[in-house]
Scaffold this motif. Structure first.
Motif, short mmCIF file in Angstrom:
data_model
loop_
_atom_site.label_atom_id
_atom_site.label_comp_id
_atom_site.label_asym_id
_atom_site.label_seq_id
_atom_site.Cartn_x
_atom_site.Cartn_y
_atom_site.Cartn_z
N GLY A 18 0.66 -1.16 0.01
CA GLY A 18 0.03 0.07 -0.03
C GLY A 18 0.99 1.00 0.08
N ILE A 19 0.59 2.27 -0.96
CA ILE A 19 1.39 3.37 -1.08
C ILE A 19 0.69 4.40 -0.42
N ALA A 20 1.08 5.27 0.57
CA ALA A 20 0.59 6.56 0.82
C ALA A 20 1.51 7.57 0.38
N GLY A 21 0.82 8.29 -0.35
CA GLY A 21 1.58 9.50 -1.11
C GLY A 21 1.91 9.05 -2.41
N LEU A 22 1.33 10.10 -3.60
CA LEU A 22 1.59 9.60 -4.91
C LEU A 22 2.55 10.79 -5.58
N GLY A 23 3.20 11.52 -4.86
CA GLY A 23 4.06 12.47 -5.47
C GLY A 23 5.05 11.81 -6.38
N THR A 24 6.13 12.61 -6.53
CA THR A 24 7.35 12.12 -7.23
C THR A 24 7.83 10.60 -7.05
N VAL A 25 8.09 10.54 -5.47
CA VAL A 25 8.54 9.19 -5.20
C VAL A 25 7.51 8.06 -5.16
N GLY A 26 6.40 8.47 -4.85
CA GLY A 26 5.08 7.59 -4.77
C GLY A 26 5.10 7.06 -6.25
N ALA A 27 5.00 7.98 -7.28
CA ALA A 27 4.68 7.52 -8.55
C ALA A 27 6.00 6.82 -9.10
N GLY A 28 7.18 7.21 -8.71
CA GLY A 28 8.59 6.54 -8.98
C GLY A 28 8.54 5.14 -8.58
N VAL A 29 8.12 4.77 -7.32
CA VAL A 29 8.03 3.65 -6.82
C VAL A 29 7.24 2.60 -7.64
N ALA A 145 20.22 10.32 1.93
CA ALA A 145 21.04 10.13 0.49
C ALA A 145 20.57 9.27 -0.59
N GLY A 146 19.24 9.46 -0.47
CA GLY A 146 18.50 8.77 -1.99
C GLY A 146 19.07 7.54 -2.14
N GLY A 147 19.64 7.40 -3.63
CA GLY A 147 20.16 6.14 -4.05
C GLY A 147 21.37 5.36 -3.42
N ILE A 148 22.02 6.21 -2.38
CA ILE A 148 23.17 5.60 -1.77
C ILE A 148 22.73 4.69 -0.65
N PRO A 149 23.18 3.39 -0.62
CA PRO A 149 22.55 2.64 0.50
C PRO A 149 23.40 2.92 1.85
N ALA A 150 23.17 4.06 2.27
CA ALA A 150 23.72 4.58 3.55
C ALA A 150 23.49 3.85 4.78
N PRO A 317 16.54 7.49 -7.86
CA PRO A 317 17.43 6.90 -6.85
C PRO A 317 16.61 6.79 -5.69
N THR A 318 15.64 7.60 -5.13
CA THR A 318 14.87 7.34 -4.22
C THR A 318 13.90 6.28 -4.24
N ALA A 319 13.25 5.90 -5.46
CA ALA A 319 12.37 4.74 -5.71
C ALA A 319 13.20 3.66 -5.40
N THR A 320 14.33 3.46 -5.98
CA THR A 320 15.62 2.47 -5.79
C THR A 320 15.60 1.96 -4.24
N ALA A 321 15.88 3.25 -3.52
CA ALA A 321 16.08 2.88 -2.05
C ALA A 321 14.69 2.27 -1.50
N VAL A 322 13.34 2.73 -1.78
CA VAL A 322 12.33 2.43 -1.25
C VAL A 322 12.24 0.90 -1.56
N CYS A 323 12.31 0.40 -2.98
CA CYS A 323 12.10 -0.82 -3.32
C CYS A 323 13.16 -1.76 -2.87
#
Lengths: 446, 446
Positions: A18-29, A145-150, A317-323
């Motif tokens: 379930g995705i809460a929020g469909l801004g840039t990141v939500g749509a990207g995911v 740090a978005g796409g960096i697996p920090a 990058p952010t969607a990559t990290a979420v996924c």
């Protein structure tokens, strides 16, 4: 015994998201999960499907097909939806809908993935208890740090080591502005306006340029590195608004670049956590990280120094990290929120700024007459601050309306403590020959 | 529902570790587990104790106390020891004791952690099947780039993304030698001898300087990134022995540094996997990675470019990586060996070198007389190789015993394919005016 193929296990059911929020990141995911569906299924060992979404505006076109996806009118409805196994909170903000969604989902024993740095930085200790009580993971790779697996690097990759220092360049907007200031010699305000047009800066840029976003990320990294969430209000924060084109010119002449850094160190008497502009030596690897790129630096007792560089924001990058977090959950990973048992956690109050130790860059605009430098250096001496070098910028000589000749003067100090430096600065600012407010920038190798 | 502390679960029993091989890394793992015992227990949720060891020489002092630790006379005995839950294979080498230890341990349903790049690069596909049949993890973070969490980043951090390119500077010995050659202008052989004295290079340096070690690591990274183990024998490998001081001088003049890179790319028609020296632009971030440091570069369709920099070898960094894997196992992590189901794996044969496409640096020693350049450029034209720039090094002018005037000449090409370049090179080498064997170095941004 010889190796033989394992008996085919029953395929695992899909992980319903379930995705809460469909801004840039939500749509990207949603795009990423669909575009790479086959690859993700192979790596996760099961399908990852979005079954429900919630957002403020149902009518907006987000470039993703929502056919067959349940629409929830409130994030709370999403958090408890019967067809949702895991909730991705991509609303943002430390309070309101975001906090409610995450709390409700955890209370209902649903794993949560979030990209929300403010929420984790401010309420992370409490949410860790909620997650642990429900025995479900709370993951936030995309928060730093978005796409960096920090997060993964600190919480898992360096889990065996005693981390001495963590931080880096954690805000792409500030790094972009400072990089362009360095390249063009232009002023902060102009470049900020351009960055806003290009979409690299928000209409209200204060969270970025005042260092708050960096501080959120630093507090999270420090909490993971040192095993204790840091009280966010105790992080020292200074942004980049006061950095002038002249400071970048002087820095360049003296072999430095200026970067907005987050720096956290573990000391015997506590945790140091601070965000401020820094002069970094131009041949340091962090000085080469330019534009919207981020860099996370970690130093461990055994591992030495690590630096991770990549894109710190943006849809991909952010969607990559979420996924990645969603795949970890699909694979059954269960790492405690702060890397250790939440019940034993006490929050750490960061050490006060006056305890910092470091070198300093001090830029003054002074009256161009004999004796001024002697007065200034006397104040430094009286405060135990030792001078490393001094530079005058003759080209920037200026005659003021009242006939005063003003000239910029830059002083670099040896290592000293912040209390002494601030005391000296206060007295220097009061000297009659010091014409404008002094600019003080810390020096650090990053 | 409100958050409440979870009921205290029964403490998990200690994870009992058997270490095969007590060289630098094995002893380092024991030191790290003991020095950071409290911290590791908190992060792993249980104690990690070494209960058994095996090594060739029982009498050698390794600076670690072996009291209370069972001594096994053979690695096989260790792999099946009743007090061992997980085996750390730190012997090294693709065959013999190392391979036997890992195979026996997996067959006996014991998770294995190894730092052995040769073993995983060559037998990784088979071992993945053995591990999957036994349903136990086989982990090898320490096999690639020491303290940099490269495996974790690719297998977990980028699990949602389609990786387009992976590689980097994967051998500290070569990077150290090339860095010192760049700084001092001295020759390969001299610096290798120094590096051997300093312990940065082995007595038999061929695995490092001939690129084999880099190729092992690249094959592993490529296998993870592209979801298929790469047939090791199909990786193109060229080392750094033939890089001369003159090449570094020319490279510097033309704005490049020389690095030994491993580069793997996913193409529609297959996987490209190659190891060779490269000219990299001096302002590229990988060009700043010097000395014994490694850098892993990954490029994903969504995440963009990532670079991870850190120490690629040595007791501390390697032990940190081994122990991170042990903690993951203690926490119950279970990621498939190559990031996906082993039964579906087919090994990939890398594309042949003649299919590479790129820019080239060509250094010739030519007779200094009219018409020579015309002859050379005609050969290039006839092979469809387009010239980008040309440089002569007048200072290096030399009169040979037979009275010939020789002068070094460097040509840089535009993008071309390797088959055409090699064909042209063959004909250029046969020209009477070309005095020594030409030096060909590829150009890549890393």
């Amino acid at each position: 015994m010889t190796s033989k193929p394992s008996p085919t296990p029953a395929p695992k059911p899909p992980l319903r998201i379930g995705i809460a929020g469909l801004g840039t990141v939500g749509a990207g995911v949603m795009k990423l999960l669909r575009e790479n569906a086959a690859l993700i299924r192979a790596r996760a060992g099961r399908e990852l499907v979005v079954t429900a979404v919630s957002a403020r505006d149902r009518t907006r076109d987000r470039g993703v097909d929502l056919t067959g996806v349940a629409w929830c009118d409130t994030p709370e409805e999403l958090a408890t939806h019967p067809d949702v196994d895991v909730v991705a909170e991509l609303i943002g903000g430390a309070e309101g809908a975001a906090r409610l969604t995450v709390t409700r989902a955890l209370e209902n024993r649903r794993p949560v993935v979030t990209a929300n740095k403010a929420l984790i930085a401010i309420h992370g200790a409490e949410l860790a208890c909620t997650a642990q009580a429900a025995d479900v993971p709370l993951m936030f790779e995309a928060a730093v740090a978005g796409g960096i697996p920090a997060i993964k690097t600190v919480r898992e990759g360096l889990a065996a080591d005693r981390i001495l220092k963590i931080g880096g360049i954690l805000n792409g907007t500030c790094n972009y502005i400072l990089s362009v200031m360095h390249e063009t010699g232009r002023d902060f305000a102009e470049i900020l306006a351009d960055a806003q047009k290009l979409g690299y800066a928000e209409a209200d840029p204060s969270t970025d340029v005042d260092g708050i976003d960096t501080a959120h990320k630093l507090a999270i990294l420090a909490g993971l590195a040192f095993g204790r969430p840091v009280v966010f209000a105790s992080v020292y924060i200074e942004g980049i608004r006061r950095i002038g084109a002249l400071d970048l010119q002087f820095a360049r002449k003296m072999g430095y670049r200026i970067k907005l850094l987050g720096i956290a160190r573990q000391h015997e008497n506590g945790i140091e956590a601070r965000v401020h502009p820094c002069l970094v030596p131009q041949d340091a690897s962090i000085a080469q990280v330019n534009g919207v790129f981020n860099a996370v630096v970690a130093e461990g007792a055994f591992v030495g120094r690590l630096m991770l560089e990549g894109r710190g924001a943006g849809e991909g990058p952010t969607a990559t990290a979420v996924c990645a977090d969603l795949i970890d959950i699909a694979r059954g990973a269960a790492i405690p929120v702060w890397g250790c048992d939440a019940d034993s956690l006490t929050q750490a109050v960061a050490l006060p700024a006056k305890s910092f130790v470091g070198e300093y860059y001090l830029r003054l605009n002074v009256e161009d007459r004999p004796g001024v430098i002697a007065d200034i250096t006397a104040v430094l001496r009286d405060n135990g601050v030792s001078l490393r070098s001094m530079l005058q910028h003759a080209d920037a000589h200026e005659t003021r309306p009242d006939g005063t000749h003003a000239v910029p003067l830059v002083l670099l100090t040896h290592k000293t403590n912040e209390a002494a430096m601030q005391h000296a600065l206060h007295h220097i600012a009061e000297l009659a020959a010091v014409l404008d407010e002094p600019a003080l920038i810390r020096i650090d190798a990053g």
